[in-house]
Design a protein around this motif. Structure first.
Motif, PDB file in Angstrom:
ATOM      1  N   THR A  98       0.837  -1.200   0.000  1.00  0.00           N
ATOM      2  CA  THR A  98       0.000   0.000   0.000  1.00  0.00           C
ATOM      3  C   THR A  98       0.867   1.243   0.000  1.00  0.00           C
ATOM      4  OG1 THR A  98      -1.880   1.105   1.078  1.00  0.00           O
ATOM      5  CG2 THR A  98      -0.209   0.097   2.515  1.00  0.00           C
ATOM      6  N   GLN A  99       0.316   2.327  -0.546  1.00  0.00           N
ATOM      7  CA  GLN A  99       0.998   3.617  -0.607  1.00  0.00           C
ATOM      8  C   GLN A  99      -0.061   4.715  -0.549  1.00  0.00           C
ATOM      9  OE1 GLN A  99       2.870   3.690  -4.518  1.00  0.00           O
ATOM     10  NE2 GLN A  99       1.045   4.543  -5.453  1.00  0.00           N
ATOM     11  N   PRO A 100       0.329   5.934  -0.168  1.00  0.00           N
ATOM     12  CA  PRO A 100      -0.594   7.073  -0.314  1.00  0.00           C
ATOM     13  C   PRO A 100      -0.942   7.249  -1.789  1.00  0.00           C
ATOM     14  CG  PRO A 100       1.290   7.656   1.058  1.00  0.00           C
ATOM     15  CD  PRO A 100       1.610   6.329   0.453  1.00  0.00           C
ATOM     16  N   ASN A 101      -2.128   7.750  -2.056  1.00  0.00           N
ATOM     17  CA  ASN A 101      -2.586   7.877  -3.436  1.00  0.00           C
ATOM     18  C   ASN A 101      -1.607   8.691  -4.277  1.00  0.00           C
ATOM     19  OD1 ASN A 101      -4.611   9.746  -5.421  1.00  0.00           O
ATOM     20  ND2 ASN A 101      -4.773   7.536  -5.534  1.00  0.00           N
ATOM     21  N   ALA A 102      -1.097   8.081  -5.355  1.00  0.00           N
ATOM     22  CA  ALA A 102      -0.113   8.745  -6.203  1.00  0.00           C
ATOM     23  C   ALA A 102      -0.317   8.442  -7.679  1.00  0.00           C
ATOM     24  CB  ALA A 102       1.301   8.327  -5.788  1.00  0.00           C
ATOM     25  N   PRO A 127      -1.511   5.548 -11.044  1.00  0.00           N
ATOM     26  CA  PRO A 127      -1.142   4.202 -11.507  1.00  0.00           C
ATOM     27  C   PRO A 127       0.320   4.042 -11.875  1.00  0.00           C
ATOM     28  CG  PRO A 127      -2.458   5.344 -13.157  1.00  0.00           C
ATOM     29  CD  PRO A 127      -2.521   6.176 -11.919  1.00  0.00           C
ATOM     30  N   SER A 128       0.963   5.088 -12.395  1.00  0.00           N
ATOM     31  CA  SER A 128       2.377   4.949 -12.772  1.00  0.00           C
ATOM     32  C   SER A 128       3.242   4.696 -11.546  1.00  0.00           C
ATOM     33  CB  SER A 128       2.867   6.210 -13.494  1.00  0.00           C
ATOM     34  OG  SER A 128       2.285   6.320 -14.763  1.00  0.00           O
ATOM     35  N   VAL A 129       3.029   5.483 -10.506  1.00  0.00           N
ATOM     36  CA  VAL A 129       3.794   5.290  -9.268  1.00  0.00           C
ATOM     37  C   VAL A 129       3.475   3.929  -8.671  1.00  0.00           C
ATOM     38  CG1 VAL A 129       4.236   6.171  -6.942  1.00  0.00           C
ATOM     39  CG2 VAL A 129       3.873   7.777  -8.836  1.00  0.00           C
ATOM     40  N   ALA A 130       2.194   3.564  -8.677  1.00  0.00           N
ATOM     41  CA  ALA A 130       1.790   2.273  -8.107  1.00  0.00           C
ATOM     42  C   ALA A 130       2.451   1.117  -8.858  1.00  0.00           C
ATOM     43  CB  ALA A 130       0.267   2.142  -8.149  1.00  0.00           C
ATOM     44  N   ARG A 131       2.432   1.166 -10.175  1.00  0.00           N
ATOM     45  CA  ARG A 131       3.064   0.088 -10.952  1.00  0.00           C
ATOM     46  C   ARG A 131       4.564   0.046 -10.704  1.00  0.00           C
ATOM     47  NH1 ARG A 131      -0.201   2.033 -15.564  1.00  0.00           N
ATOM     48  NH2 ARG A 131      -2.152   0.867 -15.529  1.00  0.00           N
ATOM     49  N   ASN A 132       5.211   1.215 -10.734  1.00  0.00           N
ATOM     50  CA  ASN A 132       6.663   1.235 -10.537  1.00  0.00           C
ATOM     51  C   ASN A 132       7.056   0.684  -9.170  1.00  0.00           C
ATOM     52  OD1 ASN A 132       7.297   2.280 -13.065  1.00  0.00           O
ATOM     53  ND2 ASN A 132       7.278   4.402 -12.372  1.00  0.00           N
ATOM     54  N   ARG A 133       6.347   1.082  -8.129  1.00  0.00           N
ATOM     55  CA  ARG A 133       6.684   0.594  -6.797  1.00  0.00           C
ATOM     56  C   ARG A 133       6.466  -0.907  -6.688  1.00  0.00           C
ATOM     57  NH1 ARG A 133       4.759   3.763  -1.647  1.00  0.00           N
ATOM     58  NH2 ARG A 133       6.145   2.152  -0.836  1.00  0.00           N
ATOM     59  N   GLU A 174       9.334  -4.285  -6.303  1.00  0.00           N
ATOM     60  CA  GLU A 174       9.246  -5.369  -5.325  1.00  0.00           C
ATOM     61  C   GLU A 174       9.088  -6.743  -5.973  1.00  0.00           C
ATOM     62  OE1 GLU A 174       9.510  -4.996  -2.026  1.00  0.00           O
ATOM     63  OE2 GLU A 174       9.811  -2.845  -2.229  1.00  0.00           O
ATOM     64  N   ALA A 175       8.882  -6.763  -7.287  1.00  0.00           N
ATOM     65  CA  ALA A 175       8.577  -8.012  -7.983  1.00  0.00           C
ATOM     66  C   ALA A 175       9.834  -8.849  -8.193  1.00  0.00           C
ATOM     67  CB  ALA A 175       7.924  -7.707  -9.330  1.00  0.00           C
ATOM     68  N   THR A 176       9.635 -10.150  -8.351  1.00  0.00           N
ATOM     69  CA  THR A 176      10.743 -11.074  -8.609  1.00  0.00           C
ATOM     70  C   THR A 176      10.680 -11.699  -9.992  1.00  0.00           C
ATOM     71  OG1 THR A 176       9.582 -13.020  -7.739  1.00  0.00           O
ATOM     72  CG2 THR A 176      10.783 -11.654  -6.148  1.00  0.00           C
ATOM     73  N   GLY A 177       9.606 -11.445 -10.742  1.00  0.00           N
ATOM     74  CA  GLY A 177       9.410 -12.115 -12.022  1.00  0.00           C
ATOM     75  C   GLY A 177      10.329 -11.622 -13.123  1.00  0.00           C
ATOM     76  N   ARG A 178      10.697 -12.537 -14.015  1.00  0.00           N
ATOM     77  CA  ARG A 178      11.453 -12.159 -15.219  1.00  0.00           C
ATOM     78  C   ARG A 178      10.581 -11.339 -16.153  1.00  0.00           C
ATOM     79  NH1 ARG A 178      12.344 -16.567 -18.514  1.00  0.00           N
ATOM     80  NH2 ARG A 178      10.738 -17.771 -17.411  1.00  0.00           N
ATOM     81  N   TYR A 179       9.284 -11.649 -16.133  1.00  0.00           N
ATOM     82  CA  TYR A 179       8.337 -10.981 -17.001  1.00  0.00           C
ATOM     83  C   TYR A 179       7.277 -10.272 -16.160  1.00  0.00           C
ATOM     84  CZ  TYR A 179      10.488 -14.112 -20.394  1.00  0.00           C
ATOM     85  OH  TYR A 179      11.399 -14.790 -21.168  1.00  0.00           O
ATOM     86  N   ILE A 180       6.798  -9.149 -16.699  1.00  0.00           N
ATOM     87  CA  ILE A 180       5.834  -8.315 -15.993  1.00  0.00           C
ATOM     88  C   ILE A 180       4.538  -8.275 -16.791  1.00  0.00           C
ATOM     89  CG2 ILE A 180       5.340  -5.983 -15.130  1.00  0.00           C
ATOM     90  CD1 ILE A 180       7.644  -7.407 -13.659  1.00  0.00           C
ATOM     91  N   PHE A 181       3.421  -8.393 -16.079  1.00  0.00           N
ATOM     92  CA  PHE A 181       2.109  -8.278 -16.709  1.00  0.00           C
ATOM     93  C   PHE A 181       1.233  -7.376 -15.851  1.00  0.00           C
ATOM     94  CE2 PHE A 181      -2.270  -9.492 -17.704  1.00  0.00           C
ATOM     95  CZ  PHE A 181      -2.244  -9.453 -19.092  1.00  0.00           C
ATOM     96  N   VAL A 223      14.173   1.501 -19.577  1.00  0.00           N
ATOM     97  CA  VAL A 223      13.527   2.780 -19.929  1.00  0.00           C
ATOM     98  C   VAL A 223      13.163   3.601 -18.703  1.00  0.00           C
ATOM     99  CG1 VAL A 223      12.642   1.763 -22.053  1.00  0.00           C
ATOM    100  CG2 VAL A 223      11.158   1.849 -20.027  1.00  0.00           C
ATOM    101  N   GLY A 224      13.475   3.102 -17.510  1.00  0.00           N
ATOM    102  CA  GLY A 224      13.187   3.872 -16.304  1.00  0.00           C
ATOM    103  C   GLY A 224      11.767   3.747 -15.802  1.00  0.00           C
ATOM    104  N   GLY A 225      11.069   2.689 -16.227  1.00  0.00           N
ATOM    105  CA  GLY A 225       9.720   2.458 -15.728  1.00  0.00           C
ATOM    106  C   GLY A 225       8.686   3.366 -16.370  1.00  0.00           C
ATOM    107  N   TYR A 226       7.524   3.430 -15.737  1.00  0.00           N
ATOM    108  CA  TYR A 226       6.430   4.273 -16.213  1.00  0.00           C
ATOM    109  C   TYR A 226       6.675   5.723 -15.808  1.00  0.00           C
ATOM    110  CZ  TYR A 226       3.958  -0.088 -17.099  1.00  0.00           C
ATOM    111  OH  TYR A 226       3.612  -1.334 -17.569  1.00  0.00           O
ATOM    112  N   CYS A 227       6.349   6.650 -16.700  1.00  0.00           N
ATOM    113  CA  CYS A 227       6.553   8.077 -16.428  1.00  0.00           C
ATOM    114  C   CYS A 227       5.574   8.528 -15.342  1.00  0.00           C
ATOM    115  CB  CYS A 227       6.343   8.888 -17.699  1.00  0.00           C
ATOM    116  SG  CYS A 227       6.448  10.667 -17.436  1.00  0.00           S
ATOM    117  N   GLU A 228       6.112   8.970 -14.221  1.00  0.00           N
ATOM    118  CA  GLU A 228       5.264   9.348 -13.099  1.00  0.00           C
ATOM    119  C   GLU A 228       4.718  10.764 -13.216  1.00  0.00           C
ATOM    120  OE1 GLU A 228       7.341   8.330  -9.504  1.00  0.00           O
ATOM    121  OE2 GLU A 228       7.458   6.195 -10.044  1.00  0.00           O
ATOM    122  N   GLU A 229       5.167  11.515 -14.224  1.00  0.00           N
ATOM    123  CA  GLU A 229       4.599  12.840 -14.490  1.00  0.00           C
ATOM    124  C   GLU A 229       3.252  12.739 -15.187  1.00  0.00           C
ATOM    125  OE1 GLU A 229       7.364  16.003 -16.011  1.00  0.00           O
ATOM    126  OE2 GLU A 229       8.681  14.258 -16.262  1.00  0.00           O
TER     127      GLU A 229
END
Length: 265
Positions: A67-71, A73-79, A83-90, A163-169
């Motif tokens: 859980t995180q303070p509301n920020a 979907p980009s921040v939520a996905r990146n965080r 924490e993920a361990t998978g080789r692939y992300i969905f 690519v540095g993840g999802y753009c949080e801007e």
């Protein structure tokens, strides 16, 4: 132990749909031999989403809840991906449903073809709209003018890191920006004939809200991907996206003509 696939589920006030989404994941992965972890990232929900997710996870060892303070979907996905361990992300939105049979076939493709950067499906709408979600065939030129890949596609974690993840801007269209980042250097997309997801259409959905942020999104995309747009559109992406390349060519032709006239004055 590392997972084959990490399914990332950002959730903001989704108590009406979250159990159905998680049930669809469990049903889809049960017949496979894949090691799949599910990370639900509660994005500061004010309803019962967090408690519901924690209760569900208590009965499923492959599900973690953060859980995180509301920020957004980009921040939520990146965080969550951090924490993920998978080789692939969905990524999977918390009101959509995972399609049966998709992940196993998608993993096989990414395992065997390094040129493929993303695997998606022939997705289906349900809810207030029914039927197939028809997206054009992928090309980098067309990707410069519109998003061609649903956010719910399987990709390599290493590409997310590159690519540095999802753009949080970005508040909307963060998936389009992400795919621009992934594919502007090349790569292929494979679209399987089965649905990756069943995409819920409802009046308050993010897809509908994103349309209202068109201008600010295009301004930010131009700042982030100017070199790519120059390469494929001969200049910036315009608010009337379909006309971007003709308008850019016309502008360059006009400038060139003006320069020639000036030289002959």
């Amino acid at each position: 132990m590392a997972a084959d696939v990490s399914i990332i589920v950002p959730a903001y006030n989704m108590e009406r749909f979250l159990v159905e989404t998680l049930d669809s994941i469990e049903a889809a992965i049960k017949p496979t031999s894949l090691a799949v972890e599910v990370i639900v990232m509660d994005d500061g929900s004010t309803d019962g989403s967090l408690a519901l997710a924690r209760n569900y996870a208590a009965h499923h060892a492959n599900i973690r809840v953060l859980t995180q303070p509301n920020a957004g979907p980009s921040v939520a996905r990146n965080r969550a991906i951090n924490e993920a361990t998978g080789r692939y992300i969905f990524p999977l939105d918390a009101d959509d449903l995972l399609g049966a049979g998709f992940l196993e076939h998608a993993v096989q493709i990414l395992d065997t073809d390094p040129e493929v950067k993303a695997v998606c499906g022939e997705d289906l709408f349900f809810g207030e709209k029914q039927g197939p979600w028809r997206l054009p065939r992928f090309s980098r030129t067309l990707l410069a003018r519109r998003n061609l890949i649903c956010v719910s596609a399987l990709y390599r974690r290493t590409d997310w890191e590159r690519v540095g993840g999802y753009c949080e801007e970005l508040v909307g269209y963060e998936d389009w920006d992400f795919w621009l980042s992934i594919f502007k250097g090349g790569g292929r997309v494979v679209r399987l004939s089965c649905p990756a997801i069943h995409y819920r259409i409802r009046s308050g959905s993010k897809r509908i809200a994103d349309r209202k942020r068109k201008r600010e999104t295009i301004d930010l995309l131009n700042r982030r991907h100017a070199e790519f747009f120059e390469q494929v559109l001969c200049g910036p992406l315009h608010y009337q996206r379909t006309w971007s390349k003709p308008l850019n060519l016309l502008t360059k032709w006009g400038r060139k003509l003006g320069l020639v006239r000036k030289q002959h004055e």
